[in-house]
Each structure stands twice: as C-alpha cells, then as structure tokens.
Enzyme design. Structure first.
Site, PDB file in Angstrom:
ATOM      1  N   ARG A  35       0.834  -1.204   0.000  1.00 49.25           N
ATOM      2  CA  ARG A  35       0.000   0.000   0.000  1.00 49.25           C
ATOM      3  C   ARG A  35       0.871   1.258   0.000  1.00 49.25           C
ATOM      4  NH1 ARG A  35      -3.047  -3.917   2.001  1.00 49.25           N
ATOM      5  NH2 ARG A  35      -5.333  -3.799   1.939  1.00 49.25           N
ATOM      6  N   GLY A 112      -2.260 -10.836  -4.946  1.00 47.22           N
ATOM      7  CA  GLY A 112      -3.545 -10.151  -5.027  1.00 47.22           C
ATOM      8  C   GLY A 112      -3.408  -8.643  -4.978  1.00 47.22           C
ATOM      9  N   SER A 215     -12.395  -9.338   5.526  1.00 51.16           N
ATOM     10  CA  SER A 215     -11.110  -8.646   5.769  1.00 51.16           C
ATOM     11  C   SER A 215     -11.261  -7.137   5.927  1.00 51.16           C
ATOM     12  CB  SER A 215     -10.118  -8.965   4.638  1.00 51.16           C
ATOM     13  OG  SER A 215      -9.923 -10.345   4.505  1.00 51.16           O
ATOM     14  N   GLU A 334      -6.803 -14.547   6.562  1.00 51.02           N
ATOM     15  CA  GLU A 334      -5.451 -15.008   6.257  1.00 51.02           C
ATOM     16  C   GLU A 334      -4.833 -15.791   7.414  1.00 51.02           C
ATOM     17  OE1 GLU A 334      -2.742 -11.101   7.092  1.00 51.02           O
ATOM     18  OE2 GLU A 334      -4.394 -10.906   5.690  1.00 51.02           O
ATOM     19  N   HIS A 361      -8.402 -17.661  -2.715  1.00 49.00           N
ATOM     20  CA  HIS A 361      -7.085 -17.090  -2.412  1.00 49.00           C
ATOM     21  C   HIS A 361      -6.006 -17.754  -3.270  1.00 49.00           C
ATOM     22  CE1 HIS A 361      -7.411 -14.446   1.378  1.00 49.00           C
ATOM     23  NE2 HIS A 361      -8.581 -14.478   0.770  1.00 49.00           N
ATOM     24  N   ARG A 365      -7.997 -22.525  -0.078  1.00 55.19           N
ATOM     25  CA  ARG A 365      -7.358 -22.866   1.193  1.00 55.19           C
ATOM     26  C   ARG A 365      -8.193 -23.821   2.032  1.00 55.19           C
ATOM     27  NH1 ARG A 365      -4.619 -16.942   2.687  1.00 55.19           N
ATOM     28  NH2 ARG A 365      -2.670 -17.355   1.566  1.00 55.19           N
ATOM     29  N   LYS A 431       7.173 -15.626  -0.834  1.00 57.04           N
ATOM     30  CA  LYS A 431       6.139 -14.689  -1.290  1.00 57.04           C
ATOM     31  C   LYS A 431       5.985 -13.531  -0.311  1.00 57.04           C
ATOM     32  CE  LYS A 431       1.107 -14.618  -2.092  1.00 57.04           C
ATOM     33  NZ  LYS A 431       1.024 -13.894  -3.374  1.00 57.04           N
TER      34      LYS A 431
END
Length: 452
Positions: A35, A112, A215, A334, A361, A365, A431
């Site tokens: 961000r 994402g 989220s 998450e 995701h 998951r 990642k």
C-alpha cells in the site's frame, strides 16, 4: 518444460524436542509495504519506506511501478539518516514519483495486491499497461476492479474474462466519481479504488453492494494510510453511509514511513510457543495497528497461551495445553491456515467460520487444509463457510503447499509436534516471508535473537 526443483523439493519440517525460547524479528508487513508503495508512487513529492518487506510480492509491486516510470531506489540507510524515528536503520526504499506511462508489461505473479491495486494506477498512465502473472492468477477474481474502472471511465481489454491477462489503456487521467461494486470475494476491490481515488478527477465514491465484506481490517488499513498522506476519506466508521467510502480528489504527500512487522507472518512463531509450551518474543509489535494479525493475541490466548506487550515486544508463552476454539475469522481470514494447524493439535474440536472467501485465495485454502491435514491422519470437514476440526493422532507424510505460503507455514506448525512431516515447496514462503526455513530452524536449534 522442466519443473523448478524448488517447487518439487521436500523440506523435512523440524520436530521440536522441547519448549522453544527465542526472540524472532519478523520482517515488515507485506500489506503495509505494498500500500505504501502505491501511495508513494502517486504522491506529489518523493518519499521513503524504511524497513520494507523484501519478498516476492513486494518486489513484484516495486518492479511494476518501475515499469510504469516510478523511481524505486533501494538503499541501506544508517540510523543517522533516518528522520522517521530511532532504530530504523537498515534497508530503505526511496520512491520518486514521475509521469506514469506505457507501454509496459506488469508481472503480478500470484499477488492479489499487485493484480488489484495497480489497474487503477495504470488507468492514470499515458499508454497501454499489460498485466500478466502465474497460471493461478488467471483464476483469481478481478471482475470487481475491472467493471468498476470501466464505469469510472477506463478502457480495459480483458476479452470478457473478468480476469488476467488484461491490458489497461491509460489515458493519463480518469474521471472517477461514484461506483457500485460487489466486494464479497475480496476487500482488495475496495482498497484498490480508494488508493488511487485521490488522483481521479472527481475522486471516488465506492459503494459495496454485496451481502458480506471480508477482511475489513485491510480496508481500515487502506483508509488510515490514505489519511496519513493527506487524503480526505469519509467512511462508515466516521459517520458516513454503511458500506460507502468517499475519497476527495487532491495531492498526496511524500512520507518517511517505517514499516511495521508483518503480524500475520508472526503467526507460525507464536504458534510454536503455543504448541511447545515455550516462549517467543516478537520485537516492535505495535501498540495500535490495523493489521489483522493483531487478533492473534486474543485467538491464541483463548487456545491456551498468554501474552504481554513489554519493552522487548510481544512476549507470547504457551501453557503446554492447546484448546479448541469456535471463532469467526471473517475479518482475519489469512490467519485461518495457521489456526487450523494449531487446532489439529488441540485437546478439543474447533470450528472456524466466516471464511468462504478463502476458496479464492492463492489456492482454495479450505479444500487444501482439509486434504493435507486429513492425509496426516486428521479429521477435518469443510463447511459452507469454514472448517470443523476434530483433533486426532497425526502421523508423518508429505504436506503439499499448492504454491501458497500460508499452507507451507501451516505444515511447519504441525511438524513441530508430529515427526516425519515433509513440506513440499517450502520456497513458496518467499512470497511474503523471506528466509522462513532459516528463521524456523534457528528458533528451534539456536535460541537467541533471529532475523536481524
């Protein structure tokens, strides 16, 4: 084509022979870093990011912005050059905004944040920007961003897929204004429009029309970071309409920002304390944060641990017992893989709810956790919106990761208590959590301060 050896290699998950006792420096937050990169790229003046996360997702974001003309200079800053505060020496990125332009090609990998946050930025560029990525990225929903941008005046060629690959034909500006979207499958749809909204001619008004919105802490993070760089944002929490966010057009300030540790990536280390009945200290844990990982303090305490924020950081201690939990994880989805791993080792059943969106995701998951835990002897059942986990005696075996970093760390948690667990493609942790295998084995075999 020959398979990448890193994707097929098996990593023996270390078994804990006793209680852990370690201090682990967790790298910076991916969510905050990416961000901050977008906001700095859209600012009217240069800015600094101190202690950014260097991982696949953040390097993909930095590389994408460079491809569109933004300067991202990586340096090692001494404490004497840091204006943002003490103890922020180390890696720093200087972000130099410039005229966004194409033609360019952006590799989103399977991130994402990159695939969703950057199409609105590309709409502000002068020229075509093509987005492509890993095969799994083609399956992840992007229609919320694509449809919204078209309504706001952007021209996008996706051949009707509503997904990658696609090309944004930037016109140098975007009208913006009001738009309705269904962000039920990802809160990133909302965040993506808000982040670029100050640069739209009319700003943006995002109205979520879906029945659920997962989220929410990540949307609050977006709003807080926008306000910190001078944006005016009206939200439901600030007296606005429910499910409506408004961003006023205006210039964004360059910031000198220290990136918080990634609290979600602290999860496996806190879980290690819980599973082994030991203690793990995570330095620099913020006293106030919008990161979803902060919920771990509450959830893992309910599951049998205790924690305290001290001058050293967050000190988390396991009691030697692990209890099942019934919890709605809709706002912190998450965290589900790590919680499921701990729940599989508990002394009573658990129900994890509110996370149907995890099917979309990095992998599905819910299906992946069910399959992998059950193949080690577990008893996990998928529900409409989560998992029901009945603890069983587990045995060793291969724990597949599906190119999903949180599956890899979930397998490592189970391996602490179950001999013979082998993690397929542990390298996928790069990642968001570089050097995870070294941090993990160091925590177990070389107590002390890790991750500096």
């Amino acid at each position: 084509m020959t398979a990448n050896p890193a994707h097929t290699a098996l990593w023996p998950a270390p078994y804990a022979s006793g209680a852990v006792d370690a201090t682990v420096h967790v790298p910076g937050s991916k969510s905050v870093t990416n961000r901050a990169l977008v906001l700095a790229a859209l600012a009217s003046e240069p800015g600094w990011l101190r202690r950014p996360l260097r991982s696949r997702d953040t390097l993909l974001m930095a590389g994408a912005l460079r491809a569109m003309g933004v300067g991202v200079e990586e340096t090692v800053a001494s404490s004497s050059t840091v204006a943002a505060g003490p103890d922020a020496s180390g890696e720093a990125w200087r972000i130099i905004p410039s005229g966004l332009h194409g033609p360019a090609t952006v590799d989103v990998g399977n991130a994402g944040t990159v695939m969703r946050f950057l199409p609105p930025v590309a709409a502000l560029a002068d020229g075509p920007i093509r987005f492509d990525g890993d095969p799994r990225s083609y399956e992840r929903p992007l229609n919320g961003v694509i449809d919204a941008l078209r309504l706001l005046g952007a021209r996008i060629d996706d051949e009707g897929r509503g997904a990658l690959p696609l090309t944004v034909h930037g016109g140098g500006a975007l009208d913006g204004g009001p738009v309705e979207i269904d962000a039920s499958s990802s809160s990133q749809f909302v965040s993506s429009l808000l982040l670029s909204g100050p640069r739209f001619n009319q700003g943006v008004e995002v109205r979520h029309t879906g029945s659920t919105l997962p989220s929410m802490p990540h949307i609050r993070m977006t709003v807080d970071m926008l306000r910190a760089v001078g944006a005016q944002v009206d939200t439901p929490e600030s007296g606005g309409e429910p499910n409506v966010w408004r961003v006023t057009p205006g210039a964004l300030l360059g910031r000198d920002l220290i990136i918080e540790p990634d609290l979600s990536n602290a999860q496996p280390f806190l879980a290690a304390a819980l599973v082994t009945g030991g203690t793990v200290v995570v330095p620099d844990w913020p006293t106030r944060t919008t990161q979803p990982g902060d919920r771990l303090r509450e959830i893992f305490t309910e599951m049998g641990g205790s924690c305290e924020l001290t001058d050293r950081g967050l000190e988390f201690t396991g009691s030697g017992a692990i209890h099942g939990i019934d919890v709605d994880l809709g706002e912190v989805g998450e965290l589900t893989p790590g919680i499921a791993a701990v729940a599989a080792l508990a002394d009573s059943p658990s129900t994890l709810r509110g996370v149907s969106h995890l099917r979309l995701h990095e992998t599905d998951r819910l299906a992946a956790l069910t399959k992998e835990i059950n193949e080690l002897g577990g008893d996990v059942t998928e529900t409409a919106d989560g998992l029901h986990i009945r603890p069983r005696a587990l045995h060793g075996g291969i724990f597949h990761t599906y190119d999903d970093h949180r599956m890899a760390t979930a397998g490592a948690i189970i391996g602490l208590a179950v001999k013979g667990v082998q993690i397929e493609n542990v390298a996928t942790t790069a990642k968001t959590l570089p050097d995870f295998p070294d941090l993990w084995t160091g925590m177990l075999g070389n107590p002390g301060t890790l991750g500096n």
